[in-house]
Design an enzyme around this catalytic site. Structure first.
Site: not given
Ligand code: FE
Length: 281
Positions: A12, A59, A191, A238
């Site tokens: 996502h 978030h 990332h 994550e």
């Molecule tokens: Fe995220």
């Protein structure tokens, strides 16, 4: 009796939501990414799940750092879409499945998962960057969101993510309603968005992760946070959220038929997509 019929793992990102809303699906940097979701959407249209249980992370749109739950389930009948700073997205609100969500909440607590039960929820890009890619509007499925803490220490372990997936599968199995459930997990892949490693991606590891998730998920469940961070960058922890989906499929039994696997790393983040249909023996 409710049953799990499918499992989906997906990255996502806020940029996915932005690109979708701006109509950038055919741009060269996005085309292969968005195209990969089209067969998944068509497959789900044939499979017709009633409810999508989504493991994701919030978030700081619903939960703030002053009290950040390790796991939180949204039990509201309506699930508004979060305004993440660019105003209201042009998407319809999402219908919750309060009956299933409350059943899962009670079942998980009885199963010794002490999760936060959230009577109000907003869905941010953890859910909403992907839902429009796998479903047309108005949304054909209700959603039960289960937020996993991957941002505020201390984090649950990868093993714990696997186990809550197993527990959710047990909960679904004991739900009296005849509900067809798809389970999705979103997050990652590699990332890092801060510090000297900004922009780091590791496509080799991302693909290895998807191999392991399918064939040797226990190895991923046994890994540490550092194992993920060292291979995929800080925010890639994550990726462990995908283990909840895989644990749910494993606990559900039956064979898995992979219906999609796709990977691309166009910028800043490795984007992965896996989809499985559960096939009864
Ligand atoms: Fe995220």
């Amino acid at each position: 009796m409710a049953r799990i019929v499918a499992g989906i793992g997906s990255s996502h990102a806020p940029s996915i939501a932005f690109a979708y809303d701006a109509g950038h699906q055919q741009r060269p940097q996005w085309k292969s990414f968005f195209d990969a979701y089209v067969p998944v959407k068509h497959w789900l249209q044939r499979l017709r799940p009633d409810t999508l249980i989504v493991f994701y992370n919030d978030h700081l749109n619903r939960f703030q750092l002053d009290a950040y739950p390790t796991f939180a389930i949204g039990v509201a009948p309506e699930l508004p879409i979060a305004d993440e700073g660019r105003g209201r997205r042009p998407l319809p609100d999402v219908e919750g499945d309060a009956a299933l969500a409350w059943h899962v909440a009670r079942s998980l607590v009885a199963d010794e998962f002490d999760l936060c039960v959230s009577r109000e929820m907003v869905l941010d890009h953890g859910v909403m960057s992907i839902l429009p890619l796998i479903a047309d509007q108005p949304w054909p499925m209700r959603v039960v969101p289960i937020a996993v803490n991957v941002i505020a220490e201390p984090l649950p372990t990868p093993r714990r993510c696997w186990r809550i997936g197993e527990a959710v599968a047990r909960a679904v199995r004991s739900h009296a309603a005849d509900t067809r459930v798809a389970v999705m997990a979103t997050g990652g892949l590699s990332h890092q968005l801060h510090g000297a490693g900004f922009g780091f991606t590791n496509p080799e590891w991302d693909n290895r992760f998807m191999d392991l998730l399918e064939h040797e998920p226990e190895r991923l469940a046994a890994a540490s946070h550092d194992d993920f961070v060292l291979r995929g960058g800080a925010e890639s922890v994550e990726m462990m959220v995908w283990l909840a989906m895989r644990g749910a499929l494993a606990e559900s039994g039956g064979a898995l038929r992979r219906v999609q696997r796709h990977y691309t790393a166009p910028m800043l983040t490795g984007y992965g997509l896996l989809a499985y249909e559960r096939v009864d023996p």
